[in-house]
Design an enzyme around this catalytic site. Structure first.
Site, PDB file in Angstrom:
ATOM      1  N   CYS A  69       0.832  -1.203   0.000  1.00 39.39           N
ATOM      2  CA  CYS A  69       0.000   0.000   0.000  1.00 39.39           C
ATOM      3  C   CYS A  69       0.870   1.257   0.000  1.00 39.39           C
ATOM      4  O   CYS A  69       0.652   2.182  -0.783  1.00 39.39           O
ATOM      5  CB  CYS A  69      -0.930  -0.013   1.210  1.00 39.39           C
ATOM      6  SG  CYS A  69      -2.185   1.284   1.183  1.00 39.39           S
ATOM      7  N   CYS A  70       1.880   1.290   0.854  1.00 37.62           N
ATOM      8  CA  CYS A  70       2.799   2.431   0.906  1.00 37.62           C
ATOM      9  C   CYS A  70       3.551   2.597  -0.419  1.00 37.62           C
ATOM     10  O   CYS A  70       3.780   3.716  -0.874  1.00 37.62           O
ATOM     11  CB  CYS A  70       3.802   2.258   2.038  1.00 37.62           C
ATOM     12  SG  CYS A  70       3.148   2.576   3.686  1.00 37.62           S
TER      13      CYS A  70
ATOM     14  N   CYS B 232      -1.208   8.251   7.344  1.00 39.99           N
ATOM     15  CA  CYS B 232      -2.541   7.896   6.875  1.00 39.99           C
ATOM     16  C   CYS B 232      -3.402   7.468   8.070  1.00 39.99           C
ATOM     17  O   CYS B 232      -2.917   6.823   9.003  1.00 39.99           O
ATOM     18  CB  CYS B 232      -2.464   6.773   5.860  1.00 39.99           C
ATOM     19  SG  CYS B 232      -1.638   7.242   4.316  1.00 39.99           S
TER      20      CYS B 232
ATOM     21  N   CYS C 261      -3.456   3.816   9.474  1.00 35.85           N
ATOM     22  CA  CYS C 261      -2.176   3.275   9.957  1.00 35.85           C
ATOM     23  C   CYS C 261      -1.533   4.140  11.038  1.00 35.85           C
ATOM     24  O   CYS C 261      -0.338   3.996  11.324  1.00 35.85           O
ATOM     25  CB  CYS C 261      -1.201   3.111   8.785  1.00 35.85           C
ATOM     26  SG  CYS C 261      -1.814   2.034   7.483  1.00 35.85           S
TER      27      CYS C 261
ATOM     28  N   CYS D 201       7.676   3.902   5.952  1.00 34.45           N
ATOM     29  CA  CYS D 201       6.848   3.669   4.772  1.00 34.45           C
ATOM     30  C   CYS D 201       7.683   3.320   3.553  1.00 34.45           C
ATOM     31  O   CYS D 201       7.148   2.964   2.505  1.00 34.45           O
ATOM     32  CB  CYS D 201       6.007   4.911   4.464  1.00 34.45           C
ATOM     33  SG  CYS D 201       6.974   6.386   4.129  1.00 34.45           S
TER      34      CYS D 201
END
EC number: 1.8.4.10
Length: 245
Positions: free
Chosen positions: A122-123, A205, A208, A231
């Site tokens: 995702c990062c 985010c 997270c 990240c």
């Protein structure tokens, strides 16, 4: 022009140990813009350190390029702060970078809540890839890393070679403490994210980022409960990452 390919490791050491060692953050920024000019960009996460750097950069180099990674997953308070920052630092060229896929498109392609199942992926898609594309336009970039933030950042230099992005990385605030950051913010009446007052010292985010309990380091709330502390934008030196390989 100094570049990652023209500077040797000895050159980097000389810059850190001789040219920049006793310089203030503002002095480091002045040297950086005198050296790199518009080949230098600041990647701002809108954290407390970011407010300090935005204020110093505007003093040193009005019109400087600033980028913010808009992952589509930030807190509403962060988006409100972005609007305040654009108004307060109106001479700066602040650009929001978007990932290739919206959050909904990512859900359709990779399933719901990818950040919980595979936070690294995702990062990579929402942060690393858009930043890598943008940084390819520059020679050097500025970051707000401080040594006191976490063990993985304890040896961050003023300037170093960032091989992930193939450019030089400059960190003017490495010696600042959290108290010094906040003293500067209050003294200069700078905007900041109100979540900082609710035990969120480091804000990323929304899915997270968690509150930090008393005694935790400043980044303890990032990816809490996962074997993840960064990240991917700010890996420490390889010599400090042997246990992560």
């Amino acid at each position: 022009m100094l570049t990652i390919s023209t500077l040797t490791d000895q050159d980097i050491q000389h810059l850190n140990d001789q040219v920049l060692m006793d310089k203030s953050a503002k002095d480091v920024l002045t040297w950086s813009y005198e050296t790199f000019g518009d080949e230098l960009v600041y990647s701002c996460s809108l954290g407390a350190e970011g407010m300090v750097l935005l204020d110093l950069i505007e003093q040193v180099h009005p019109g400087a390029n600033v980028i913010f990674l808009d992952t589509g997953l930030h807190f509403k308070e962060t988006y409100a702060l972005l609007n305040d920052v654009r108004e307060r630092f109106s001479t700066l060229n602040i650009k929001a970078l978007l990932p290739e896929n919206t959050v909904e498109e990512q859900k359709e392609k990779y399933g719901d809540r990818l950040w919980a199942r595979n936070p690294d992926q995702c990062c990579a898609m929402r942060k690393f890839e858009p930043l890598q594309k943008e940084l390819s336009k520059y020679t050097a970039w500025i970051s707000g890393l401080r040594r006191a933030q976490s063990p993985t950042r304890a040896h961050t230099p003023f300037i170093g070679k960032d091989h992930r992005f193939s450019l030089l990385k400059i960190c003017p605030l490495i010696h600042w403490t959290q108290d010094e950051v906040w003293d500067y913010i209050y003294k200069n009446n700078l905007p900041y994210n109100p979540l900082h007052e609710e035990n969120y010292p480091s804000i990323g985010c929304a899915p997270c980022t968690a509150k930090v309990l008393d005694g935790g380091d400043e980044r303890a709330g990032r990816w809490s409960g996962m074997e993840k502390t960064e990240c991917g934008l700010h890996w420490p030196a390889e010599s400090e990452r042997e246990d992560e390989v």
